[in-house]
Design a protein around this motif. Structure first.
Motif, PDB file in Angstrom:
ATOM      1  N   TYR A 224       0.813  -1.209   0.000  1.00  0.00           N
ATOM      2  CA  TYR A 224       0.000   0.000   0.000  1.00  0.00           C
ATOM      3  C   TYR A 224       0.854   1.270   0.000  1.00  0.00           C
ATOM      4  O   TYR A 224       0.450   2.286  -0.558  1.00  0.00           O
ATOM      5  N   LEU A 225       2.039   1.206   0.622  1.00  0.00           N
ATOM      6  CA  LEU A 225       2.930   2.373   0.565  1.00  0.00           C
ATOM      7  C   LEU A 225       3.341   2.642  -0.877  1.00  0.00           C
ATOM      8  O   LEU A 225       3.440   3.789  -1.302  1.00  0.00           O
ATOM      9  N   ALA A 226       3.533   1.541  -1.634  1.00  0.00           N
ATOM     10  CA  ALA A 226       3.910   1.691  -3.042  1.00  0.00           C
ATOM     11  C   ALA A 226       2.815   2.419  -3.820  1.00  0.00           C
ATOM     12  O   ALA A 226       3.096   3.101  -4.808  1.00  0.00           O
ATOM     13  N   TYR A 227       1.568   2.277  -3.368  1.00  0.00           N
ATOM     14  CA  TYR A 227       0.450   2.983  -3.999  1.00  0.00           C
ATOM     15  C   TYR A 227       0.684   4.493  -3.943  1.00  0.00           C
ATOM     16  O   TYR A 227       0.480   5.209  -4.921  1.00  0.00           O
ATOM     17  N   PHE A 228       1.157   4.960  -2.778  1.00  0.00           N
ATOM     18  CA  PHE A 228       1.387   6.405  -2.624  1.00  0.00           C
ATOM     19  C   PHE A 228       2.645   6.839  -3.371  1.00  0.00           C
ATOM     20  O   PHE A 228       2.700   7.951  -3.891  1.00  0.00           O
ATOM     21  N   VAL A 229       3.616   5.941  -3.442  1.00  0.00           N
ATOM     22  CA  VAL A 229       4.817   6.238  -4.235  1.00  0.00           C
ATOM     23  C   VAL A 229       4.425   6.407  -5.702  1.00  0.00           C
ATOM     24  O   VAL A 229       4.839   7.356  -6.368  1.00  0.00           O
ATOM     25  N   LEU A 230       3.573   5.492  -6.177  1.00  0.00           N
ATOM     26  CA  LEU A 230       3.106   5.553  -7.570  1.00  0.00           C
ATOM     27  C   LEU A 230       2.373   6.866  -7.830  1.00  0.00           C
ATOM     28  O   LEU A 230       2.621   7.544  -8.831  1.00  0.00           O
ATOM     29  N   ARG A 231       1.505   7.242  -6.920  1.00  0.00           N
ATOM     30  CA  ARG A 231       0.752   8.488  -7.089  1.00  0.00           C
ATOM     31  C   ARG A 231       1.684   9.699  -7.127  1.00  0.00           C
ATOM     32  O   ARG A 231       1.468  10.629  -7.897  1.00  0.00           O
ATOM     33  N   GLY A 232       2.690   9.638  -6.264  1.00  0.00           N
ATOM     34  CA  GLY A 232       3.603  10.769  -6.201  1.00  0.00           C
ATOM     35  C   GLY A 232       4.502  10.890  -7.420  1.00  0.00           C
ATOM     36  O   GLY A 232       5.058  11.951  -7.675  1.00  0.00           O
ATOM     37  N   SER A 233       4.633   9.804  -8.166  1.00  0.00           N
ATOM     38  CA  SER A 233       5.611   9.818  -9.249  1.00  0.00           C
ATOM     39  C   SER A 233       4.997  10.139 -10.603  1.00  0.00           C
ATOM     40  O   SER A 233       5.708  10.206 -11.599  1.00  0.00           O
TER      41      SER A 233
ATOM     42  N   GLN B 120      -3.675  10.532 -15.642  1.00  0.00           N
ATOM     43  CA  GLN B 120      -2.844   9.325 -15.692  1.00  0.00           C
ATOM     44  C   GLN B 120      -2.619   8.782 -14.275  1.00  0.00           C
ATOM     45  O   GLN B 120      -2.696   7.581 -14.043  1.00  0.00           O
ATOM     46  N   ARG B 121      -2.354   9.726 -13.361  1.00  0.00           N
ATOM     47  CA  ARG B 121      -2.112   9.334 -11.968  1.00  0.00           C
ATOM     48  C   ARG B 121      -3.340   8.631 -11.394  1.00  0.00           C
ATOM     49  O   ARG B 121      -3.234   7.572 -10.786  1.00  0.00           O
ATOM     50  N   SER B 122      -4.518   9.210 -11.651  1.00  0.00           N
ATOM     51  CA  SER B 122      -5.743   8.622 -11.118  1.00  0.00           C
ATOM     52  C   SER B 122      -5.989   7.230 -11.688  1.00  0.00           C
ATOM     53  O   SER B 122      -6.337   6.304 -10.969  1.00  0.00           O
ATOM     54  N   ARG B 123      -5.790   7.089 -12.999  1.00  0.00           N
ATOM     55  CA  ARG B 123      -6.084   5.815 -13.645  1.00  0.00           C
ATOM     56  C   ARG B 123      -5.094   4.734 -13.211  1.00  0.00           C
ATOM     57  O   ARG B 123      -5.484   3.650 -12.801  1.00  0.00           O
ATOM     58  N   LEU B 124      -3.804   5.065 -13.262  1.00  0.00           N
ATOM     59  CA  LEU B 124      -2.772   4.092 -12.874  1.00  0.00           C
ATOM     60  C   LEU B 124      -2.952   3.657 -11.425  1.00  0.00           C
ATOM     61  O   LEU B 124      -2.904   2.468 -11.104  1.00  0.00           O
TER      62      LEU B 124
END
Lengths: 71, 224
Positions: free
Chosen positions: B121-130, B136-140
């Motif tokens: 789940y932390l990776a979820y926030f990393v993904l959003r931040g990147s 694109q951020r919302s969909r990914l």
């Protein structure tokens, strides 16, 4: 053979003492009524945090109202 | 006020949890002794986390069906609150493990799997931040959110039960049985779970409302 008998005896006796032993709980603390101090402190912290959350909730509501007026 | 009845219910349940949780009788068990009362606080954190992540995933699916900013905000903020509950769950578990198992991190399958689930789940926030692009951020992140939930459920509920674990309710015996949780404890435990979950939803909705207000301000600024 004797050794094994001794072993069995010791195991049984240790089991017996374990069964007799009362499980240690905070009975003294309860009988002295000090547990109420703990509960009172925790309740106060809970009230404080919930009160703060309620204030935040009100602030956000006011913000939403101002925004809807602006629209 | 009528709309906020569940917030009041949450507070009442939490007050009941504190008072009944410390004053009512609990089974006298060796090793755990009085710490069995931590169950009213440690376990509801995980229940809360699972509920928050479930709601987050539902809005992730909704976003993929109809991409609107609203669903994205709901999904993120429930994931945020869920992560807070999960972190509280793992740290309270460490304190408890230190007392009953002998060390804070025992390498128990339940602990390890819970840590992996939180990292997912932390990776979820990393993904959003990147990702810079908002759409694109919302969909990914919505797609990743579904994966994270699908990974979290077996990590926490299935894998620890397939191996031997010292954590109660694991290592072959699913759920709570009479040994783990007697009827006196259920009287406090279930209200505690509901109370903590409602508190989590309250915090999440506050964050969501703040984010929505932020979006509206941005809209007004764009318009002006």
């Amino acid at each position: 053979m004797r050794k094994y008998l001794l072993l069995v005896f010791l195991t049984l006796s240790s089991l017996a003492t374990q069964a007799q032993q009362e499980v240690e709980m905070a009975d003294t603390m309860r009988s002295e009524g000090k547990i109420y101090v703990v509960v009172a402190i925790l309740c106060l912290i809970l009230f404080g945090l919930i009160g703060y959350l309620a204030l935040l909730d009100r602030k956000v509501s006011k913000l939403e109202k101002r925004l809807s007026e602006k629209k | 006020m009528a709309k906020n009845w569940w917030k009041i219910l949450s507070v009442l349940l939490l007050i009941y949890t504190l008072i009944a949780g410390f004053l009512m009788a609990v089974p006298r068990l060796v090793i755990v002794n009085e710490t069995v009362r931590a169950l009213y606080f440690h376990v509801p954190m995980w229940f809360g986390m699972v509920v928050m992540f479930l709601v987050s995933t539902i809005y992730a699916v909704k976003y993929l069906k109809t991409p609107t900013v609203k669903y994205d905000i709901l999904s993120v903020e429930f994931a945020n609150t869920g992560l807070v509950f999960g972190l509280l769950g793992i740290f309270t578990g460490m304190i408890w493990a230190n007392y009953t198992w002998g060390s804070p991190w025992h390498g128990d399958p339940k602990q390890n799997a819970a840590a992996i689930a939180l990292l997912v789940y932390l990776a979820y926030f990393v993904l959003r931040g990147s990702v810079d692009n908002q759409e694109q951020r919302s969909r990914l992140s919505a797609v990743y959110n579904i994966f994270a939930f699908a990974a979290m459920i077996p990590l926490i509920f299935i894998i620890p039960r397939m191996t031997s674990s010292m954590h109660p309710g694991n290592g072959g015996n699913p759920g709570f049985n009479t040994y783990d949780l007697d009827s006196r404890m259920r009287m406090v435990f279930y209200p505690a779970v509901v109370g903590w979950i409602l508190l989590g939803i309250w915090i999440a909705t506050l964050r969501i409302r703040m984010r929505k207000a932020e979006e509206q301000i941005l809209e007004i600024e764009d318009y002006a």
